[in-house]
Design an enzyme around this catalytic site. Structure first.
Site, PDB file in Angstrom:
ATOM      1  N   ASN A 177      -8.331   1.576  10.785  1.00 23.76           N
ATOM      2  CA  ASN A 177      -8.368   2.327   9.773  1.00 23.76           C
ATOM      3  C   ASN A 177      -8.391   3.898   9.929  1.00 23.76           C
ATOM      4  OD1 ASN A 177      -8.226   1.175   6.891  1.00 23.76           O
ATOM      5  ND2 ASN A 177      -9.603  -0.321   8.104  1.00 23.76           N
ATOM      6  N   ARG A 197     -11.470  -4.101  14.319  1.00 20.83           N
ATOM      7  CA  ARG A 197     -10.348  -3.883  13.729  1.00 20.83           C
ATOM      8  C   ARG A 197     -10.364  -2.772  12.882  1.00 20.83           C
ATOM      9  NH1 ARG A 197      -6.726  -8.440  10.450  1.00 20.83           N
ATOM     10  NH2 ARG A 197      -5.277  -6.940   9.653  1.00 20.83           N
ATOM     11  N   HIS A 229      -6.656   6.993   2.067  1.00 20.34           N
ATOM     12  CA  HIS A 229      -6.377   5.940   0.790  1.00 20.34           C
ATOM     13  C   HIS A 229      -6.940   6.667  -0.423  1.00 20.34           C
ATOM     14  CE1 HIS A 229      -6.591   2.042   2.752  1.00 20.34           C
ATOM     15  NE2 HIS A 229      -5.309   2.326   2.703  1.00 20.34           N
ATOM     16  N   LYS A 277      -1.434  -3.285  17.759  1.00 21.57           N
ATOM     17  CA  LYS A 277      -2.124  -4.026  16.611  1.00 21.57           C
ATOM     18  C   LYS A 277      -2.545  -5.435  16.756  1.00 21.57           C
ATOM     19  CE  LYS A 277      -2.162  -4.921  11.733  1.00 21.57           C
ATOM     20  NZ  LYS A 277      -2.109  -4.410  10.206  1.00 21.57           N
ATOM     21  N   LYS A 297      -3.516  -9.238   6.291  1.00 22.04           N
ATOM     22  CA  LYS A 297      -4.327  -8.464   5.333  1.00 22.04           C
ATOM     23  C   LYS A 297      -3.299  -8.576   3.943  1.00 22.04           C
ATOM     24  CE  LYS A 297      -7.629  -5.740   7.092  1.00 22.04           C
ATOM     25  NZ  LYS A 297      -8.371  -4.118   7.323  1.00 22.04           N
ATOM     26  N   HIS A 299       2.270   6.234   1.132  1.00 24.79           N
ATOM     27  CA  HIS A 299       1.226   6.110   2.321  1.00 24.79           C
ATOM     28  C   HIS A 299       1.029   6.908   3.445  1.00 24.79           C
ATOM     29  CE1 HIS A 299      -2.194   3.747   3.671  1.00 24.79           C
ATOM     30  NE2 HIS A 299      -1.454   3.579   4.749  1.00 24.79           N
TER      31      HIS A 299
HETATM   32  N1  GLY Z   1      -3.772  -1.927   8.392  1.00 25.08           N
HETATM   33  C1  GLY Z   1      -5.101  -1.950   8.789  1.00 25.08           C
HETATM   34  C2  GLY Z   1      -5.344  -3.334   9.373  1.00 25.08           C
HETATM   35  O1  GLY Z   1      -4.446  -4.244   9.386  1.00 25.08           O
HETATM   36  O2  GLY Z   1      -6.538  -3.875   9.769  1.00 25.08           O
END
Ligand code: GLY
Length: 367
Positions: A250, A246, A257, A231, A146, A270
């Site tokens: 979040n 995915r 956010h 991840k 991302k 953050h």
């Molecule tokens: N940080 C959330 C993602 O990479 O989807």
């Protein structure tokens, strides 16, 4: 050195984790033939500590064409202005458009996001190597592809999926990270424990002081590796965030956010905003009777407190501004919000359309 593979067909890549890898960066990259013209994107703070060391390693391994683009540190600098600045710096380096460029993103989440976006868009994509130097970027944003920038105060609104071809993590960089930033990174590690792997929670609970004092680098490597294992398996199943898989990453970020954005990135790191977002998600889950494990909320509250993360927001962050900012959440579907809510350790549930009154109430009374 530990090696982990993110398996994405032709876009697969290795993640290398090990102490002193920064000194070996030239050798590691040389052997992979990713490009001879090195463009390092970093920020002022990281540059002052690590840029010379990294350049030296490249020179010692025969690289002669090396340049850097340096932006100021801080989330507010993940901006269009700096994106354009970096593109121009890159073009100055690549005068005749004949170079075999590899962009090295050396820094935390801001550098990784904006640098990855520069690499993904310059000449429609050049090689990109992520070298995350903060805990937060080592356990989260440095892998998964991302990339992007904020538009005004709307976080990550402009960007693309662009996978790096290699990720190099040297946990020794955490020794120069300020403690507040380190705690902020631990919030993401807590997130992995909540959503997928309760053993991470026990590890954090039992070793919080060792982690905060960085007295056991082996332990730090272990939490980085465990986090990235989770991840990468998620990213492999849903690279472009399209299948409601995915999205679990979040967790805690919907309100997190919005808090960051409502306070214009000046009040909270953050992970601090994430800590508040996690507490809010627990409270919503409890009120909607989705939370099945009654001790879970208190357990996480204690853990976040022991890490030194905030559980209540300060008054400079206004509730109406948080609700306004939430509207820009990319997870909104047909005008409805989308929350990832905890059920029990390692299990979450997606809930679409949580009533704004519940959220307002929680912002007023609870966090
Ligand atoms: N940080 C959330 C993602 O990479 O989807």
């Amino acid at each position: 050195m530990k090696k982990l593979r993110v398996k994405l067909d032709k876009r697969s890549y290795d993640v290398l984790i090990g102490q002193n890898l920064l000194d070996k960066i030239g050798k590691l990259i040389k052997s992979r033939n990713t490009g001879n013209d090195i463009f390092i994107i970093t920020d002022t703070k990281v540059a002052s500590i690590y840029l010379d060391k990294v350049i030296k390693s490249f020179k010692n391994n025969g690289f002669v064409s090396i340049a850097s683009g340096i932006i100021p540190e801080g989330e507010e600098n993940k901006s269009w202005k700096n994106y354009e600045f970096l593109l121009h710096q890159l073009l100055d380096f690549d005068k005749n458009l004949d170079k075999n460029i590899v962009v090295i993103c050396l820094g935390g989440g801001v550098v990784g996001d904006i640098g990855g976006f520069v690499a993904g868009t310059y000449r429609r994509g050049v090689h990109c190597i992520q070298v995350p130097t903060t805990l937060l970027s080592q356990v989260d944003s440095g892998i998964g592809g991302k990339t992007g920038i904020n538009l005004g105060v709307v976080k990550n609104l402009v960007g693309m999926f662009y996978q790096p071809c290699l990720v190099i993590i040297d946990p020794l960089t955490l020794q120069t990270l300020d403690k507040r930033e380190f705690r902020s990174g631990l919030a993401e590690v807590v997130k992995y424990g909540i959503i997928k792997d309760p053993s991470i929670l026990s590890l954090l609970e039992n070793h919080v002081n060792d982690l905060l004092s960085l007295s056991d680098m082996g332990l730090i490597e272990k939490i980085i590796q465990s986090s990235l294992n989770i991840k990468s398996r998620i990213v492999e199943q849903d690279e472009r965030d399209e299948k409601d898989i995915r999205v679990v990453l979040n967790f805690g970020h919907t309100i997190g956010h919005a808090i960051e954005s409502a306070s214009k990135y000046k009040v909270y790191k953050h992970g601090e905003a994430l800590s508040l977002g996690i507490m809010a998600a627990f409270e919503i889950s409890s009120r909607l009777k989705i939370l099945k494990d009654k001790n879970f909320q208190g357990r996480i509250e204690n853990l976040l407190r022991n890490i030194g993360l905030p559980l209540k927001k300060n008054i400079s962050c206004k509730n109406y501004a948080i609700l306004e900012s939430m509207k820009y959440d990319k997870k909104f579907q047909d005008g409805k919000n989308k929350f990832i809510l905890p059920v029990k350790p390692g299990e979450t549930k997606i809930k679409i359309g949580v009533d704004n009154k519940i959220i307002e109430d929680i912002l007023k009374i609870k966090i």
